[in-house]
Design an enzyme around this catalytic site. Structure first.
Site, PDB file in Angstrom:
ATOM      1  N   ASP A  17       0.811  -1.226   0.000  1.00 25.98           N
ATOM      2  CA  ASP A  17       0.000   0.000   0.000  1.00 25.98           C
ATOM      3  C   ASP A  17       0.842   1.273   0.000  1.00 25.98           C
ATOM      4  O   ASP A  17       0.651   2.171   0.833  1.00 25.98           O
ATOM      5  CB  ASP A  17      -0.929   0.021   1.224  1.00 25.98           C
ATOM      6  CG  ASP A  17      -1.771  -1.228   1.371  1.00 25.98           C
ATOM      7  OD1 ASP A  17      -2.103  -1.825   0.337  1.00 25.98           O
ATOM      8  OD2 ASP A  17      -2.080  -1.616   2.513  1.00 25.98           O
TER       9      ASP A  17
ATOM     10  N   GLU B 235     -11.368   1.578  -4.022  1.00 21.65           N
ATOM     11  CA  GLU B 235     -10.699   1.979  -2.779  1.00 21.65           C
ATOM     12  C   GLU B 235      -9.409   2.728  -3.106  1.00 21.65           C
ATOM     13  O   GLU B 235      -9.077   2.979  -4.263  1.00 21.65           O
ATOM     14  CB  GLU B 235     -10.385   0.749  -1.914  1.00 21.65           C
ATOM     15  CG  GLU B 235      -9.530  -0.297  -2.601  1.00 21.65           C
ATOM     16  CD  GLU B 235      -9.407  -1.586  -1.807  1.00 21.65           C
ATOM     17  OE1 GLU B 235      -9.818  -1.622  -0.636  1.00 21.65           O
ATOM     18  OE2 GLU B 235      -8.887  -2.568  -2.368  1.00 21.65           O
TER      19      GLU B 235
END
Length: 576
Positions: free
Chosen positions: A62, A238
């Site tokens: 991430d 997302e």
């Protein structure tokens, strides 16, 4: 606040207990040698103007990135690892140094009772030129924080305590417009009663008050419903980021879930609050269309962030995985980078829609210095540690609490004072971890240790989670000392963890003992050396399946730990 206070009290209790223990009950690790040995790097040696992708090997998922002047800062998820949110610095996007962790105090991060894949998710880092301040915004599934920010004028000089934000959902990021206005975008559930299918999510935006560090109540708006084309029922829109270019606003998101269908998509609008129109050429990054059986496979690409590089060209950092020969994900999700072509209306990751190659060209004028001068290595490399430095290397981490609660430098090496908790419990454990960074590797340490009872054990642990791990350590039975290999795995996806002593043998502890774990893809082996006959295998070859996310689930990669416990449960009755 109450949870943080409790955790600090627990930490002090552990320290006071450690003072009552004898030095013989605490192992001393005098050295560690980690060596990577992946075939892909042997088959693809670097030319002078090349560097390897991924740029961060091991569990660094991430990624998010920002720029101030000539300085680039990048952060990654850390879940229940402590300290949390590793932060890296570069001036050229090729050579990176870890400069610390954003969340390095218990007042910032309370994960003392959570599973390894909870804790801190998907941090985003943004520099606001308007007030010369860096912001890190993230979601914490622990400690009651939810979505929060921390901030600093200088990432080298520490970050503030958390400022809690009053909204639900995950994956928040901040956007500071050039007119002084600020916004938060994030993933959220659809409005009540409007969920159409499993995995249906939305992207929501809030106006943000920079002066008070609060979202503006009532300013929230859904700007993407479902994804690029809701009629196709896309899942898990997302990780949103907003960028401004040419007077227009671009919203980039991950879509498809963090797995085989993962991708990156882009939208455009004349306003940060929409309406946003998807690009006709979405996705702009994915590895989902290729044959499962392919050489040097890289998959799951997505969850990206963009930045303007030193050559005035855009680049994107993102996560992807490199599975082993059995398609198992033991290393975890890693950080990759690609140049981005933004010569047209929409950005596209260059070579991001073909199978990803293991190396890239350096930007013009940039020299690859990875592994030199303090820059993080990649490719096949070695990491040697003798614990002689005043400050422990940032690559060493703990779970659920500070390393300093159980480590102590001595003349002989690093002493780890055991906790009563063992590796299977959702509590802080006395374990100093290093990320597995290759599918094929060896990790060797030298340990001096004399357990007092069968409840004492110290050695190595290979851990995917509290439910799935191997323990390889020395304990006591009657008046003799044994080296045991214990396998811990959860049964039928339930809550019960089944522990099996795979093998054990008597061991001479009159001198320090070397312990080694080796992996050749999916095959792991454990061995020891007392100096008499070289390394001796214990337990043969065992499967690395329980160290993969395929079996264990979750979001982390495998960790290798230096471990001590006074709560060993491979007891006398378990030993054969």
């Amino acid at each position: 606040m109450a949870c943080t206070i409790i955790f600090n009290i627990i930490g002090f209790e552990v320290k006071s207990q450690s003072k009552r223990k004898t030095s013989g009950n605490a192992p001393i690790f005098s050295n560690v040698l980690y060596q990577g040995n992946d075939q892909v790097y042997k088959d693809h040696p670097l030319a002078e103007n090349e560097f390897y992708n991924p740029i961060l090997q091991g569990c660094y998922p991430d990624p998010a990135i920002t720029r101030k002047g000539d300085d680039y800062y990048m952060v990654c998820s850390s879940f229940a690892m402590f300290p949390g949110v590793p932060i890296f610095h570069s001036r050229d996007l090729v050579n990176w140094k870890q400069i610390g962790h954003v969340l390095d105090r218990t007042s910032q991060l309370d994960v003392h009772d959570t599973g390894i894949s909870a804790g801190v998710y998907a941090p985003s880092i943004t520099y606001n030129a308007g007030n010369d301040t860096f912001y890190m915004i993230t979601t914490a599934f622990a400690g009651g924080l939810g979505n929060f920010i921390v901030k600093t004028k200088d990432p080298l000089n520490g970050w503030s305590d958390p400022i809690k934000l009053g909204f639900d959902g995950i994956d928040p990021s901040l956007f500071f417009d050039d007119n002084g206005k600020a916004y938060v975008v994030h993933n959220d559930a659809p409005d009540a009663g409007k969920e159409i299918y499993k995995g249906h999510r939305v992207i929501k935006i809030w106006e943000y008050d920079v002066a008070s560090d609060k979202i503006i109540a009532g300013s929230d708006k859904i700007i993407v419903d479902g994804g690029v084309d809701i009629s196709k029922k896309p899942i898990w829109i997302e990780a949103p980021h907003i960028y401004k270019k040419g007077g227009r606003y671009y919203l980039m998101c991950a879509e498809g879930g963090t797995g085989g269908w993962h991708s990156e998509v882009i939208f455009v609008s004349d306003s940060p609050k929409g309406p946003f129109k998807p690009a006709p050429n979405n996705p702009i990054l994915t590895q989902r269309y290729f044959a499962n059986e392919r050489t040097n496979k890289v998959a799951w690409a997505g969850h990206a962030d963009l930045v303007l590089g030193p050559d005035n060209k855009y680049y994107g950092v993102f996560l992807a995985i490199r599975p082993n020969e059995k398609d198992r994900v033991n290393i975890g999700r890693e950080t990759f980078i690609l140049p981005v072509d933004w010569s047209g209306e929409f950005p596209v990751f260059e070579n991001g829609l073909v199978p990803l190659a293991p190396k890239l060209k350096t930007p013009a004028g940039i020299k690859n210095r990875t592994g030199q001068d303090g820059f993080i290595p990649n490719g096949n490399f070695s990491f040697a540690e003798d614990f002689s430095s005043e400050k422990i290397d940032y690559r060493w981490i703990a779970l659920r609490g500070p390393r300093e609660a159980f480590i102590e430098r001595t003349k002989g090496g690093l002493r780890i004072t055991p906790f009563e908790s063992n590796i299977k419990q959702m509590k802080p454990t006395a374990t100093l971890f290093y990320r597995q960074q290759h599918n094929s590797f060896s990790f060797t340490t030298t340990m001096q240790y004399k357990p007092n009872s069968e409840k004492d054990l110290a050695g190595l642990v290979c851990l995917q989670s509290e439910h799935f791990n191997y323990v390889f350590g020395i304990t006591k039975k009657d008046d003799e000392y044994f080296l045991i290999l214990q396998k811990n795995s959860r049964k039928n996806n339930g809550t019960e963890v089944v522990s099996t002593v795979v093998a054990n043998c008597k061991v001479d502890i009159s001198n320090p003992v070397q312990l080694k774990v080796e992996s050749k893809g999916d095959e792991y082996s454990f061995s020891y050396n007392t100096g008499a006959n070289g390394f001796v295998n214990v337990g043969g070859v065992v499967s690395g399946d329980i160290l993969s996310t395929n079996v264990a689930g979750g979001f982390t990669g495998s960790l290798i730990g230096l471990y001590a416990t006074s709560g060993n449960d491979a007891t006398v009755s378990n030993l054969q």
